[in-house]
Write an enzyme that holds these catalytic residues in place. Structure first.
Site, PDB file in Angstrom:
ATOM      1  N   ARG A  42     -24.966  55.494 105.132  1.00  0.00           N
ATOM      2  CA  ARG A  42     -24.840  54.170 104.531  1.00  0.00           C
ATOM      3  C   ARG A  42     -25.023  53.093 105.610  1.00  0.00           C
ATOM      4  NH1 ARG A  42     -20.928  52.574  99.483  1.00  0.00           N
ATOM      5  NH2 ARG A  42     -22.786  52.484  98.218  1.00  0.00           N
ATOM      6  N   CYS A 279     -15.446  49.489  87.891  1.00  0.00           N
ATOM      7  CA  CYS A 279     -14.093  48.948  87.775  1.00  0.00           C
ATOM      8  C   CYS A 279     -13.418  49.084  86.410  1.00  0.00           C
ATOM      9  CB  CYS A 279     -14.104  47.475  88.169  1.00  0.00           C
ATOM     10  SG  CYS A 279     -14.163  47.279  89.949  1.00  0.00           S
TER      11      CYS A 279
END
Ligand code: UDX
Ligand code: UDX
Length: 468
Positions: A42, A279
């Site tokens: 990443r 979320c």
């Protein structure tokens, strides 16, 4: 005395940590910001010369990275040294739903948050303000505090800490806008000095009257509550979309009629295939778990229904496709337009497309999937390898294939299913698409975005969410 912040470290270079720190760096040239992550791959992408290779797609992000990276914004895996140097540390690691053990399937897994706190406890050297950015269950700050306090006894020359909760309200695809012009900034904490230090950072670009300070627990709960309210609106409109289809009402008209009531407002009442994203589901599950933990069964059941409607909405779409295609989709070709959970992002976490595609494949359909930002690698992660070639699966199983544009995806298909509201789907050339589809051809528009008249005039059968 409030502490002047010169160096910030952010643990977690994800969809929240990356854009948030990029905007902070742009707005606060005098602060050095180090974003660290334990995933070297990443970090490699965050540092790549070609900005098209950034690990996340977010409109406006590339230009900020080009401007700030290497100046006051740095990405690395050197967690230890960046913790040592930091005046303020943001914890922005992921907090997935627990897969096993107590609270499995509902409670948040705090392993990564705890690991981050332990690293800070071990390597911190001076007074450090620790800021919770990740969405967390109420009273997680207590856990972090205990871990950090115990460091005072264990490690010589150990640091002292203040803890703040500063939840992020950015919506993916609009993150840079949301960060530049937030509705509010929420800071929860006990130490006035620490709160002032963080407030001073935001005052570089946010007006004072938009900065709300609360106690730690109110701040933590407000994030869960905000996401639960938003998700509830989506489930409410989706439940009514089904009623509209059954009764002959039109959801777009109902939406307009209720949205013009200033008490209701017109945002977050667009019907669709169900909410996705990292979320909403996780936070509601967390809320349900907390309510049950405190013995509030009725409250838990109330919020649980918001999730039930979301699951039902996806199943409902698959069933409608099945029925309209004469009760069988085995060996039929179906194009999927859009795979990300919303437009302007490459994020597929909890995308309704994953479940809908799985259901269609299980019914034997051959899918051709096109999304302007989602890669074949991501599809492989979400859907598994092309099932057709999997000898262990029965003959009724379908398959999926990746395509690089919508016109190729539509070729030879019986139906197109629009699952993400990408702008380009508003401007499709239906004449050209219809000539290459099999007849009778269908479009299932779960986002109500296509040019209905044009598609219809080219002989395509159309089903639109909430209109039937
Ligand atoms: C996450 C949570 O999902 C959300 O609830 C919270 O509000 C913010 O953090 P996001 O940024 O979207 O959101 O998650 P993700 O893109 O997965 O990024 C988390 C990053 O933390 C990953 O890059 C991961 O490698 C990193 N990480 C995780 C660490 O650096 N150390 C760890 O111990 C664990
Ligand atoms: C959400 C919150 O908006 C943000 O404040 C929080 O910090 C993180 O969670 P995000 O998940 O990135 O942000 O996107 P959001 O725009 O909220 O959309 C969530 C889901 O709801 C998407 O799948 C979207 O397509 C769906 N949605 C949204 C609808 O179906 N209809 C709507 O009217 C709005």
């Amino acid at each position: 005395m409030n502490f002047s912040i010169k160096k910030i470290c952010c643990i977690g270079a994800g969809y929240v940590g990356g854009p948030t720190m990029a905007v902070l760096a742009e707005k606060c040239e005098n602060i050095q910001i180090n974003v660290v992550d334990n995933n070297p791959e990443r970090i490699k992408f965050w540092n790549s010369d070609d900005l098209k290779n950034l690990p996340i797609y977010e409109p406006g992000l590339e230009s900020i990275i080009a401007k700030c990276r290497g100046k006051n914004l740095h990405f690395s895996t050197d967690v230890e040294n960046n913790i040592k140097d930091a005046d303020m540390i943001f914890i922005s690691v992921n907090t997935p739903t627990k897969k096993g053990g107590i609270g499995a399937g509902q409670a948040s897994d705090l392993t990564f948050v705890e690991a981050a706190a332990r690293l800070i406890a071990k390597h911190g050297q001076k007074h450090t303000i620790v800021v919770e950015k990740s969405t967390l269950p109420i009273r997680t700050a207590d856990t972090i505090k205990q871990i950090l306090t115990s460091a005072n006894q264990k490690y010589p020359n150990s640091a002292t800490f203040d803890i703040l909760s500063n939840p992020e309200f950015l919506a993916e695809g609009n993150a840079i806008n949301d960060l530049n012009n937030p509705d509010r900034i929420l800071i929860g904490g006990e130490s006035e000095d620490a709160i002032t230090s963080l407030k001073n950072i935001y005052l570089n670009w946010v007006h004072e009257n938009k900065i709300i300070t609360t106690n730690l627990w109110s701040s933590e709960l407000s994030k869960l509550a905000a996401n639960a309210f938003l998700a509830q609106r989506v489930s409410s409109i989706n439940s009514l979309s089904a009623l509209c289809e059954a009764s002959g009402a039109d959801i777009s008209e109902v939406k307009k009629a209720i949205g013009t009531d200033s008490r209701i407002g017109n945002k977050f009442i667009s019907p669709g295939p169900g909410f996705g994203g990292s979320c909403f589901k996780k936070d509601i599950l967390n809320l349900v778990y907390l309510c049950n933990f405190y013995g509030l069964r009725e409250v838990a059941e109330y919020w649980g229904k918001v999730l039930e409607i979301n699951t039902w909405q996806k199943q409902r779409i698959t069933e409608i496709i099945f029925q309209k295609l004469f009760g069988t989709i085995t060996c039929k070709n179906i194009a999927i337009f859009g795979f990300s959970f919303k437009s302007n992002t490459n994020d597929t976490r909890e995308s309704p497309a994953i479940e809908i595609c799985h259901q269609l494949i299980n019914e034997g359909a051959n899918l051709k999937i096109y999304d302007p930002r989602v890669s074949i690698k991501q599809l492989e992660k979400d859907l598994g390898l092309n099932t057709k070639h999997d000898k262990e699966l029965g003959p009724s199983n379908g398959s999926w294939k990746f395509t690089t544009d919508s016109y190729k995806a539509a070729e030879g298909t019986d139906a197109i299913v629009i699952l993400t509201e990408w702008e380009e789907f508003k401007h499709l050339d239906w004449k050209s698409i219809s000539t290459n589809m099999r007849s009778p051809s269908w479009v299932f528009d779960t986002r109500s975005i296509i040019n209905f008249k044009e598609a219809k005039s080219n002989g395509i059968n159309i089903w639109i969410m909430g209109r039937g």
